[in-house]
Design a protein around this motif. Structure first.
Motif, PDB file in Angstrom:
ATOM      1  N   UNK A 107       0.442  -1.427  -0.148  1.00 18.60           N
ATOM      2  CA  UNK A 107      -0.285   0.132   0.009  1.00 18.60           C
ATOM      3  C   UNK A 107       1.238   1.117   0.062  1.00 18.60           C
ATOM      4  N   UNK A 108       2.042   0.960   0.740  1.00 19.37           N
ATOM      5  CA  UNK A 108       2.820   2.608   0.712  1.00 19.37           C
ATOM      6  C   UNK A 108       3.580   2.181  -0.534  1.00 19.37           C
ATOM      7  N   UNK A 109       3.777   1.773  -0.685  1.00 19.05           N
ATOM      8  CA  UNK A 109       4.615   1.594  -1.985  1.00 19.05           C
ATOM      9  C   UNK A 109       4.046   2.365  -3.313  1.00 19.05           C
ATOM     10  N   UNK A 110       2.583   1.813  -3.663  1.00 17.95           N
ATOM     11  CA  UNK A 110       0.684   2.691  -4.592  1.00 17.95           C
ATOM     12  C   UNK A 110       0.894   3.990  -3.860  1.00 17.95           C
ATOM     13  N   UNK A 111       1.310   3.749  -2.494  1.00 19.40           N
ATOM     14  CA  UNK A 111       0.879   5.429  -2.363  1.00 19.40           C
ATOM     15  C   UNK A 111       2.318   6.104  -3.369  1.00 19.40           C
ATOM     16  N   UNK A 112       3.534   5.841  -2.820  1.00 19.96           N
ATOM     17  CA  UNK A 112       4.901   6.674  -3.655  1.00 19.96           C
ATOM     18  C   UNK A 112       4.276   6.470  -4.743  1.00 19.96           C
ATOM     19  N   UNK A 113       4.194   5.094  -5.704  1.00 18.36           N
ATOM     20  CA  UNK A 113       4.227   5.366  -6.815  1.00 18.36           C
ATOM     21  C   UNK A 113       2.585   6.646  -7.675  1.00 18.36           C
ATOM     22  N   UNK A 114       1.617   6.226  -6.700  1.00 22.47           N
ATOM     23  CA  UNK A 114       0.264   7.773  -7.237  1.00 22.47           C
ATOM     24  C   UNK A 114       1.085   8.571  -7.227  1.00 22.47           C
ATOM     25  N   UNK A 115       2.406   9.093  -6.244  1.00 22.91           N
ATOM     26  CA  UNK A 115       2.600  10.084  -6.717  1.00 22.91           C
ATOM     27  C   UNK A 115       3.819  11.061  -7.290  1.00 22.91           C
ATOM     28  N   UNK A 116       3.952   9.248  -8.235  1.00 20.77           N
ATOM     29  CA  UNK A 116       5.597   9.253  -9.066  1.00 20.77           C
ATOM     30  C   UNK A 116       6.366   9.569  -9.326  1.00 20.77           C
ATOM     31  N   UNK A 117       6.537   8.801  -7.238  1.00 23.90           N
ATOM     32  CA  UNK A 117       8.091   8.177  -7.520  1.00 23.90           C
ATOM     33  C   UNK A 117       8.394   6.157  -7.990  1.00 23.90           C
ATOM     34  N   UNK A 118       9.376   6.671  -8.932  1.00 23.40           N
ATOM     35  CA  UNK A 118       9.138   5.803  -9.569  1.00 23.40           C
ATOM     36  C   UNK A 118      10.217   4.855  -7.785  1.00 23.40           C
ATOM     37  N   UNK A 119       9.541   3.397  -7.941  1.00 20.53           N
ATOM     38  CA  UNK A 119       9.989   2.315  -6.991  1.00 20.53           C
ATOM     39  C   UNK A 119      10.338   1.513  -7.839  1.00 20.53           C
ATOM     40  N   UNK A 120      11.771   0.364  -7.442  1.00 22.38           N
ATOM     41  CA  UNK A 120      11.861  -0.906  -7.887  1.00 22.38           C
ATOM     42  C   UNK A 120      12.005  -1.181  -6.625  1.00 22.38           C
ATOM     43  N   UNK A 121      12.033  -3.150  -7.284  1.00 16.75           N
ATOM     44  CA  UNK A 121      12.035  -3.978  -6.014  1.00 16.75           C
ATOM     45  C   UNK A 121      12.847  -4.626  -6.719  1.00 16.75           C
ATOM     46  N   UNK A 122      13.219  -5.912  -5.468  1.00 14.06           N
ATOM     47  CA  UNK A 122      14.169  -6.759  -6.388  1.00 14.06           C
ATOM     48  C   UNK A 122      13.431  -7.498  -5.729  1.00 14.06           C
ATOM     49  N   UNK A 123      13.620  -9.001  -6.644  1.00 14.43           N
ATOM     50  CA  UNK A 123      12.898 -10.043  -6.037  1.00 14.43           C
ATOM     51  C   UNK A 123      13.464 -10.675  -4.093  1.00 14.43           C
ATOM     52  N   UNK A 124      14.447  -9.692  -3.622  1.00 10.63           N
ATOM     53  CA  UNK A 124      14.944  -9.883  -2.497  1.00 10.63           C
ATOM     54  C   UNK A 124      13.999  -9.110  -1.375  1.00 10.63           C
ATOM     55  N   UNK A 125      13.363  -8.165  -1.950  1.00 10.83           N
ATOM     56  CA  UNK A 125      12.240  -6.905  -2.054  1.00 10.83           C
ATOM     57  C   UNK A 125      13.051  -5.703  -1.060  1.00 10.83           C
ATOM     58  N   UNK A 126      15.001  -5.856  -1.054  1.00 11.31           N
ATOM     59  CA  UNK A 126      15.387  -4.724  -1.922  1.00 11.31           C
ATOM     60  C   UNK A 126      14.295  -3.693  -2.027  1.00 11.31           C
ATOM     61  N   UNK A 127      14.225  -2.667  -1.787  1.00 15.46           N
ATOM     62  CA  UNK A 127      13.167  -1.133  -2.758  1.00 15.46           C
ATOM     63  C   UNK A 127      14.367  -0.747  -2.577  1.00 15.46           C
ATOM     64  N   UNK A 128      13.662   0.413  -4.144  1.00 13.87           N
ATOM     65  CA  UNK A 128      14.430   1.782  -4.361  1.00 13.87           C
ATOM     66  C   UNK A 128      13.693   3.027  -4.477  1.00 13.87           C
ATOM     67  N   UNK A 129      13.283   3.825  -4.004  1.00 14.72           N
ATOM     68  CA  UNK A 129      13.027   4.425  -4.183  1.00 14.72           C
ATOM     69  C   UNK A 129      13.787   6.703  -4.696  1.00 14.72           C
ATOM     70  N   UNK A 130      12.579   6.570  -5.929  1.00 13.95           N
ATOM     71  CA  UNK A 130      13.228   7.833  -6.402  1.00 13.95           C
ATOM     72  C   UNK A 130      12.663   9.193  -6.075  1.00 13.95           C
ATOM     73  N   UNK A 131      12.584   9.749  -5.227  1.00 12.99           N
ATOM     74  CA  UNK A 131      11.738  10.694  -4.178  1.00 12.99           C
ATOM     75  C   UNK A 131      11.893  11.731  -5.674  1.00 12.99           C
ATOM     76  N   UNK A 132      12.796  11.861  -6.663  1.00 11.81           N
ATOM     77  CA  UNK A 132      13.435  13.141  -7.214  1.00 11.81           C
ATOM     78  C   UNK A 132      11.977  13.023  -8.492  1.00 11.81           C
ATOM     79  N   UNK A 133      11.417  12.115  -8.983  1.00 11.50           N
ATOM     80  CA  UNK A 133      10.412  11.291  -9.681  1.00 11.50           C
ATOM     81  C   UNK A 133       9.042  11.791  -9.678  1.00 11.50           C
TER      82      UNK A 133
END
Ligand code: UD1
Length: 423
Positions: free
Chosen positions: A52-78
């Motif tokens: 839900x939180x990742x979806x929320x960031x996505x709805x703001x236009x923030x790019x979120x990249x998740x790998x298979x080990x659940x490392x989550x990379x957040x690019x707020x500048x988008x």
């Protein structure tokens, strides 16, 4: 909607690995909005609240990249939008914590008032007072909070009226980008707050004193990206320890921190468990004995956590003797009690529903049950594990909010539990 079918009576035995702390990871995902560069969070649990939180960031236009080990990379500048919509915020109170970071970094933010577990009224007045003290201009309109600031937020001296985990974290994060020094007093001291402060400091913030009642934040003009690993989930760990104790079993939990669970471990020893631990593991052995009842009062860390109250009531249900459990953090957090009584437990509520008196019975009997809060639901799973016969726990989407692979982990410990989709 899925349900869990449990055939009770099996002793839990074996080993499992603690997941990363949901309550840390959620706040770090929000904190990533403060940074100019990418923030990578590892050991993130695979849970509905996280999605839900990742979806929320996505709805703001923030790019979120998740790998298979659940490392989550957040690019707020988008980021493209500064409005967090009701649909996403209503399901989870922690999402309100995006308000301050967006405001501090971009000067504006609009976030719906939160929802979350149905455990009493959970206001956000401390969050809003803290933001206003930092210079935010706050307007409320049609269920949304709109915050703006001219220029940078300004450091301030803030005394919280009460111990609030979310409030402490929200203002601590926001103040990292304020001009000057902020001193927060009467802060909550939960390990997740320390974890968040460490993550903020890795982003270049200057936060001192997290884990004590006073936190000092020396504001910096900008924060950079970082990599941070989330601490172990002490509530998840505690839940499996209690489940093993209730069934008379033995469990070793790896990647867990015993220092964060001292209040629980001392109660489990009182209940008759043998507990051994190392720097990153905890082992509990009940030696096939029936637990003895324990009494306790929930209170802010380091006292007994409210998030383990329902589970310890499940243990008391089948324990020897009578235990008194007083809840002081949330109103209306005894919904599981009525369901447990339907399984043959003997629990009565007193003191305007703030105290549960649990008279232990030798056994519970399986029944269809449901609960409408995360910890209450998992406590019914524990009750099902110690009951005679079959228990069906309905509405388990609550469990999926906070427990990663709950049935797999319990199956690995020998429980007879499976998930079925209901029509
Ligand atoms: C967090 C945890 C939750 C845990 C709780 C208490 C997350 C995502 N959730 O919730 O699992 O049960 O801490 O340990 O981290 N209050 C106010 N005004 C405010 C803020 C809080 O009156 O502005 C009250 C609440 O209604 C509650 C008490 O303070 O009675 C404690 O709430 P708080 O510590 O803020 O809990 P959360 O951060 O929501």
């Amino acid at each position: 909607m899925d349900r869990l079918l449990i055939r009770g009576g099996k002793k839990l035995e074996g080993e499992l690995r603690a997941s990363g702390a949901k309550n840390s990871a959620l706040k770090m995902l929000a904190a990533a909005l403060l940074a100019d560069g990418p923030v990578t969070i590892s050991n993130v649990p695979h849970l509905r609240d996280i999605t839900t939180m990742i979806e929320l960031l996505g709805s703001l236009g923030v790019e979120v990249v998740i790998d298979e080990k659940m490392n989550v990379e957040i690019h707020a500048n988008t980021i493209k939008s500064f409005k967090a919509p009701y649909d996403l915020v209503k399901t989870m109170r922690a999402s309100f914590n995006v308000l301050g970071p967006m405001l501090a970094h971009y000067g504006q933010a609009e976030v719906s008032l939160p929802g979350g577990c149905a455990i009493g009224p959970r206001p956000v007045d401390q969050h809003l007072q803290g933001l206003a003290a930092l210079g935010a201009i706050i307007e409320m309109n049609e269920g949304y909070v709109k915050a703006t600031v001219n220029g940078r937020l300004q450091g301030a001296h803030i005394l919280f009226d009460m111990c609030t985990v979310g409030g402490t974290e929200h203002i601590m994060m926001t103040a990292t980008l304020a001009e000057g020094t902020t001193i927060l007093e009467n802060c909550a001291r939960e390990p997740e707050i320390v974890d968040l402060a460490n993550c903020l400091n890795a982003m270049g913030a200057d936060v001192q004193g997290a884990g004590t009642g006073t936190i000092t934040i020396n504001g910096v003009p900008s924060l950079h990206g970082c990599a941070h690993r989330v601490i172990a989930d002490r509530v998840e760990t505690g839940t499996y320890l209690i489940a093993a104790a209730a069934t008379g079993g033995r469990v070793k939990i790896r990647d867990a921190n015993p220092e964060h669970l001292e209040a629980l471990l001392s109660k489990l020893r009182e209940a008759g468990a043998e507990i051994t631990s190392g720097a990153d593991w905890i082992e509990l052995d009940m030696h096939d004995k029936r637990p003895k009842s324990v009494s306790l009062v929930t209170a802010p860390y380091p006292a007994f956590p409210t998030d383990l109250q329902a589970q310890i009531i499940a243990l008391n249900c089948i324990a020897e003797g009578t235990g008194t459990i007083k809840e002081t953090i949330f109103e209306n957090r005894f919904m599981h009690v009525h369901e447990m009584n339907r399984m043959g437990a003997r629990i009565r509520l007193e003191g305007n529903n703030t105290t549960a008196i649990v008279e232990g019975v030798p056994r519970l009997t399986g029944a269809p049950v449901m609960a409408n809060d995360l910890r209450a639901s998992v406590s019914l799973v524990i009750a099902g594990l110690v009951a005679e016969g079959d228990t069906v726990v309905d509405r388990i989407y609550h469990i999926d909010r906070g427990y990663e692979q709950v049935e797999e982990k319990l199956q690995n410990l020998g429980a007879d539990i499976r998930r079925v989709a209901s029509n």
